[in-house]
Scaffold this motif. Structure first.
Motif, PDB file in Angstrom:
ATOM      1  N   LEU A  69     -23.957  64.699 -62.654  1.00 17.13           N
ATOM      2  CA  LEU A  69     -24.525  62.843 -62.698  1.00 17.13           C
ATOM      3  C   LEU A  69     -26.033  63.021 -62.824  1.00 17.13           C
ATOM      4  O   LEU A  69     -26.725  64.140 -62.167  1.00 17.13           O
ATOM      5  CB  LEU A  69     -24.266  62.221 -61.714  1.00 17.13           C
ATOM      6  CG  LEU A  69     -22.482  62.742 -61.205  1.00 17.13           C
ATOM      7  CD1 LEU A  69     -22.116  62.603 -60.202  1.00 17.13           C
ATOM      8  CD2 LEU A  69     -21.819  61.564 -61.914  1.00 17.13           C
ATOM      9  N   ASP A  70     -26.401  61.837 -63.026  1.00 17.93           N
ATOM     10  CA  ASP A  70     -27.511  61.161 -62.746  1.00 17.93           C
ATOM     11  C   ASP A  70     -28.104  60.835 -61.817  1.00 17.93           C
ATOM     12  O   ASP A  70     -27.053  60.957 -61.093  1.00 17.93           O
ATOM     13  CB  ASP A  70     -28.428  61.205 -63.873  1.00 17.93           C
ATOM     14  CG  ASP A  70     -27.724  59.516 -63.395  1.00 17.93           C
ATOM     15  OD1 ASP A  70     -27.921  58.969 -63.411  1.00 17.93           O
ATOM     16  OD2 ASP A  70     -27.694  58.141 -64.877  1.00 17.93           O
ATOM     17  N   ASP A  71     -29.240  60.872 -61.416  1.00 20.45           N
ATOM     18  CA  ASP A  71     -29.619  60.383 -59.732  1.00 20.45           C
ATOM     19  C   ASP A  71     -29.603  59.032 -59.260  1.00 20.45           C
ATOM     20  O   ASP A  71     -28.560  58.564 -58.269  1.00 20.45           O
ATOM     21  CB  ASP A  71     -31.011  61.171 -59.882  1.00 20.45           C
ATOM     22  CG  ASP A  71     -31.481  60.549 -58.641  1.00 20.45           C
ATOM     23  OD1 ASP A  71     -31.382  61.653 -57.527  1.00 20.45           O
ATOM     24  OD2 ASP A  71     -31.560  59.182 -57.590  1.00 20.45           O
ATOM     25  N   ALA A  72     -29.068  58.375 -60.612  1.00 21.78           N
ATOM     26  CA  ALA A  72     -28.580  56.683 -60.198  1.00 21.78           C
ATOM     27  C   ALA A  72     -27.185  56.752 -59.780  1.00 21.78           C
ATOM     28  O   ALA A  72     -27.145  55.643 -58.979  1.00 21.78           O
ATOM     29  CB  ALA A  72     -28.903  55.928 -61.283  1.00 21.78           C
ATOM     30  N   GLN A  73     -26.410  57.794 -60.631  1.00 20.35           N
ATOM     31  CA  GLN A  73     -24.844  58.050 -60.474  1.00 20.35           C
ATOM     32  C   GLN A  73     -24.348  58.534 -59.431  1.00 20.35           C
ATOM     33  O   GLN A  73     -23.478  58.148 -58.404  1.00 20.35           O
ATOM     34  CB  GLN A  73     -24.114  58.455 -61.689  1.00 20.35           C
ATOM     35  CG  GLN A  73     -24.297  57.922 -63.161  1.00 20.35           C
ATOM     36  CD  GLN A  73     -24.294  58.771 -64.077  1.00 20.35           C
ATOM     37  OE1 GLN A  73     -24.050  59.703 -63.863  1.00 20.35           O
ATOM     38  NE2 GLN A  73     -23.428  58.503 -64.686  1.00 20.35           N
ATOM     39  N   LEU A  74     -25.329  59.797 -59.050  1.00 21.26           N
ATOM     40  CA  LEU A  74     -25.082  60.395 -57.625  1.00 21.26           C
ATOM     41  C   LEU A  74     -25.664  59.220 -56.535  1.00 21.26           C
ATOM     42  O   LEU A  74     -24.426  58.920 -55.530  1.00 21.26           O
ATOM     43  CB  LEU A  74     -26.218  61.080 -57.592  1.00 21.26           C
ATOM     44  CG  LEU A  74     -26.140  62.149 -56.723  1.00 21.26           C
ATOM     45  CD1 LEU A  74     -24.273  63.645 -56.854  1.00 21.26           C
ATOM     46  CD2 LEU A  74     -27.444  63.268 -56.237  1.00 21.26           C
ATOM     47  N   GLU A  75     -26.561  58.752 -56.929  1.00 26.89           N
ATOM     48  CA  GLU A  75     -26.867  56.946 -55.370  1.00 26.89           C
ATOM     49  C   GLU A  75     -26.446  56.777 -55.308  1.00 26.89           C
ATOM     50  O   GLU A  75     -25.211  55.817 -54.194  1.00 26.89           O
ATOM     51  CB  GLU A  75     -28.057  56.550 -55.674  1.00 26.89           C
ATOM     52  CG  GLU A  75     -28.237  55.717 -54.110  1.00 26.89           C
ATOM     53  CD  GLU A  75     -30.287  55.414 -54.350  1.00 26.89           C
ATOM     54  OE1 GLU A  75     -30.068  54.550 -53.892  1.00 26.89           O
ATOM     55  OE2 GLU A  75     -30.499  56.160 -55.521  1.00 26.89           O
ATOM     56  N   LYS A  76     -25.573  55.952 -56.580  1.00 27.42           N
ATOM     57  CA  LYS A  76     -24.063  54.957 -56.385  1.00 27.42           C
ATOM     58  C   LYS A  76     -23.048  55.276 -55.756  1.00 27.42           C
ATOM     59  O   LYS A  76     -22.286  54.464 -55.239  1.00 27.42           O
ATOM     60  CB  LYS A  76     -24.015  54.851 -57.684  1.00 27.42           C
ATOM     61  CG  LYS A  76     -22.808  53.575 -58.300  1.00 27.42           C
ATOM     62  CD  LYS A  76     -23.101  53.014 -59.288  1.00 27.42           C
ATOM     63  CE  LYS A  76     -21.821  52.356 -59.612  1.00 27.42           C
ATOM     64  NZ  LYS A  76     -21.483  51.498 -60.954  1.00 27.42           N
ATOM     65  N   LEU A  77     -22.968  56.323 -55.477  1.00 28.96           N
ATOM     66  CA  LEU A  77     -21.699  56.540 -56.050  1.00 28.96           C
ATOM     67  C   LEU A  77     -21.266  57.314 -53.857  1.00 28.96           C
ATOM     68  O   LEU A  77     -20.417  57.269 -53.296  1.00 28.96           O
ATOM     69  CB  LEU A  77     -21.260  58.788 -56.400  1.00 28.96           C
ATOM     70  CG  LEU A  77     -19.281  59.319 -56.257  1.00 28.96           C
ATOM     71  CD1 LEU A  77     -18.319  58.147 -56.425  1.00 28.96           C
ATOM     72  CD2 LEU A  77     -19.986  60.610 -56.433  1.00 28.96           C
ATOM     73  N   ALA A  78     -22.504  57.711 -54.002  1.00 28.34           N
ATOM     74  CA  ALA A  78     -23.139  58.060 -51.832  1.00 28.34           C
ATOM     75  C   ALA A  78     -22.638  56.530 -51.479  1.00 28.34           C
ATOM     76  O   ALA A  78     -22.472  56.845 -50.289  1.00 28.34           O
ATOM     77  CB  ALA A  78     -24.052  58.611 -52.344  1.00 28.34           C
ATOM     78  N   GLN A  79     -23.147  55.685 -52.198  1.00 34.92           N
ATOM     79  CA  GLN A  79     -22.695  54.210 -51.642  1.00 34.92           C
ATOM     80  C   GLN A  79     -21.840  53.883 -51.572  1.00 34.92           C
ATOM     81  O   GLN A  79     -21.020  52.774 -51.063  1.00 34.92           O
ATOM     82  CB  GLN A  79     -23.906  53.471 -51.698  1.00 34.92           C
ATOM     83  CG  GLN A  79     -25.268  53.880 -51.447  1.00 34.92           C
ATOM     84  CD  GLN A  79     -26.125  53.287 -51.578  1.00 34.92           C
ATOM     85  OE1 GLN A  79     -26.417  51.742 -51.103  1.00 34.92           O
ATOM     86  NE2 GLN A  79     -27.276  53.212 -52.758  1.00 34.92           N
ATOM     87  N   ALA A  80     -20.461  53.478 -53.023  1.00 35.62           N
ATOM     88  CA  ALA A  80     -19.268  53.495 -52.658  1.00 35.62           C
ATOM     89  C   ALA A  80     -18.021  53.244 -52.198  1.00 35.62           C
ATOM     90  O   ALA A  80     -18.388  54.033 -50.951  1.00 35.62           O
ATOM     91  CB  ALA A  80     -18.522  53.645 -53.951  1.00 35.62           C
ATOM     92  N   ARG A  81     -17.495  52.442 -52.065  1.00 34.81           N
ATOM     93  CA  ARG A  81     -16.648  51.803 -51.243  1.00 34.81           C
ATOM     94  C   ARG A  81     -15.248  52.326 -52.326  1.00 34.81           C
ATOM     95  O   ARG A  81     -14.846  52.462 -52.561  1.00 34.81           O
ATOM     96  CB  ARG A  81     -16.386  50.810 -49.732  1.00 34.81           C
ATOM     97  CG  ARG A  81     -17.978  50.402 -49.116  1.00 34.81           C
ATOM     98  CD  ARG A  81     -17.545  51.615 -48.361  1.00 34.81           C
ATOM     99  NE  ARG A  81     -19.804  52.139 -47.393  1.00 34.81           N
ATOM    100  CZ  ARG A  81     -20.617  52.508 -47.322  1.00 34.81           C
ATOM    101  NH1 ARG A  81     -19.940  53.946 -48.649  1.00 34.81           N
ATOM    102  NH2 ARG A  81     -21.195  52.280 -47.112  1.00 34.81           N
ATOM    103  N   SER A  82     -14.427  53.080 -50.654  1.00 40.51           N
ATOM    104  CA  SER A  82     -12.487  52.789 -50.967  1.00 40.51           C
ATOM    105  C   SER A  82     -12.496  53.351 -52.524  1.00 40.51           C
ATOM    106  O   SER A  82     -11.941  53.370 -53.726  1.00 40.51           O
ATOM    107  CB  SER A  82     -11.808  51.480 -51.537  1.00 40.51           C
ATOM    108  OG  SER A  82     -12.424  50.239 -50.396  1.00 40.51           O
ATOM    109  N   VAL A  83     -13.408  54.684 -52.691  1.00 32.22           N
ATOM    110  CA  VAL A  83     -13.342  55.401 -53.620  1.00 32.22           C
ATOM    111  C   VAL A  83     -12.006  56.936 -53.329  1.00 32.22           C
ATOM    112  O   VAL A  83     -12.031  57.315 -52.242  1.00 32.22           O
ATOM    113  CB  VAL A  83     -14.572  57.034 -53.300  1.00 32.22           C
ATOM    114  CG1 VAL A  83     -14.322  57.894 -54.630  1.00 32.22           C
ATOM    115  CG2 VAL A  83     -15.937  55.663 -53.948  1.00 32.22           C
ATOM    116  N   ALA A  84     -10.752  56.748 -54.427  1.00 31.47           N
ATOM    117  CA  ALA A  84     -10.658  57.631 -54.202  1.00 31.47           C
ATOM    118  C   ALA A  84     -10.550  58.918 -54.190  1.00 31.47           C
ATOM    119  O   ALA A  84     -11.611  59.692 -55.004  1.00 31.47           O
ATOM    120  CB  ALA A  84      -9.246  57.160 -55.255  1.00 31.47           C
TER     121      ALA A  84
END
Length: 304
Positions: A69-84
């Motif tokens: 993952l690039d840094d933007a993807q990493l940050e988006k994932l870290a803030q995501a809700r209801s992740v399976a």
């Protein structure tokens, strides 16, 4: 249709034979709160790079299995809700439905093997839960270790589990359980579980050579490397035991089971230790990333 995408650094490393270390994403989405989860993920990747390897954090983003993952993807994932929370059973469904999911140990191993990544560093594996003789709650991580050829570096099975039964199941499945640098099996936050490890190895080169020999023999599955938490970050077993017992009792009282159980227990232990468990968790993950990168470098240096 491609089953997965590789980040540019991971693709380049795999093409050139450079060492790569797979990293899971459930620890980001389900294991730590924001923003510590993002800080931890970045530190883990930086630790892998400092040892001369390339990190490959793995997750499913909008149905695409992303390996690196690039840094933007990493940050988006870290803030995501209801992740399976994805394991072997639901990885394909999440991808087919175009959803976002974080990979557990089992799913990360599957993705790593698909890409040709031979080492995976994590915090702790799942295993046999307390009371499994009634609930049959046993993590898919154990079966995955028996069939997928990836060396998994962890701090042992999570201390909330029934560790003797977990060790017995791993033995039954033929999984090599290797304590790194000591005879005792570590227990996640604690350096010793009160159990003697079946195997001991004292160098990354020895671990890499053992994995290569398993492949040469045609043996399926991977290796479990149990790397003790640094002494400075340890929470001793006698301190943790009553805390874990209290957390398990609270989970039983609230009827929490299945995939919700481990995140609940980790959060409850965080509360009961006033945050100390999270600090230790971060240190052990960094320690495992360092050893994982060293093992990956030794595997890359082996003759083809």
């Amino acid at each position: 249709m491609s089953l997965f995408t590789l980040s540019a650094p991971v693709a380049e490393a795999l093409a050139s034979g450079a060492p790569v270390v797979a990293l899971e994403s459930t620890i980001i989405t389900h294991g730590m709160p924001w923003p510590q989860n993002l800080e931890m993920a970045r530190k883990v990747e930086d630790t892998v790079r400092a040892e001369g390897a390339v990190p490959a954090t793995i997750a499913v983003l909008d149905g695409q299995l992303c390996i690196g993952l690039d840094d933007a993807q990493l940050e988006k994932l870290a803030q995501a809700r209801s992740v399976a929370k994805l394991s072997r059973a639901d990885l394909g469904v999440c991808m087919a439905e175009g959803r976002t999911g974080a990979t557990t140990v089992a799913a990360t191993m599957i993705a790593a093997a698909l890409a040709g990544i031979r080492v995976f560093a994590t915090g702790g594996i799942g295993g046999v839960h307390q009371g499994a003789e009634q609930s049959f709650d046993i993590s898919a991580d154990l079966q995955e270790l028996a069939q997928t050829p990836v060396t998994v570096v962890c701090a042992g099975a999570k201390a909330i589990l029934d560790l003797p039964k977990t060790l017995e199941v791993l033995e039954t499945l033929g999984v090599p359980v290797i304590a790194y640098g000591q005879d005792q099996l570590p227990a996640f936050w604690s350096r010793e579980a009160g159990l003697r490890a079946p195997l001991r190895m004292d160098s990354a080169r020895a671990i890499a050579t053992a994995m290569a020999m398993r492949g040469a023999l045609g043996l399926p599955g991977g290796q479990l490397v149990a790397n003790p938490i640094p002494a400075s970050a340890e929470i001793p077993r006698d301190v943790l035991a009553p805390v874990i017992a209290r957390a398990n009792a609270d989970a039983e009282q609230h009827g929490i089971r299945g995939k919700d159980l481990t995140p609940y227990l980790l959060q409850r232990i965080f509360e009961l230790t006033e945050g100390r468990s999270l600090e230790s968790n971060i240190e052990l993950v960094l320690n495992n990333a360092k050893l994982g990168a060293q093992i990956a470098a030794e595997i890359s240096a082996l003759p083809a």
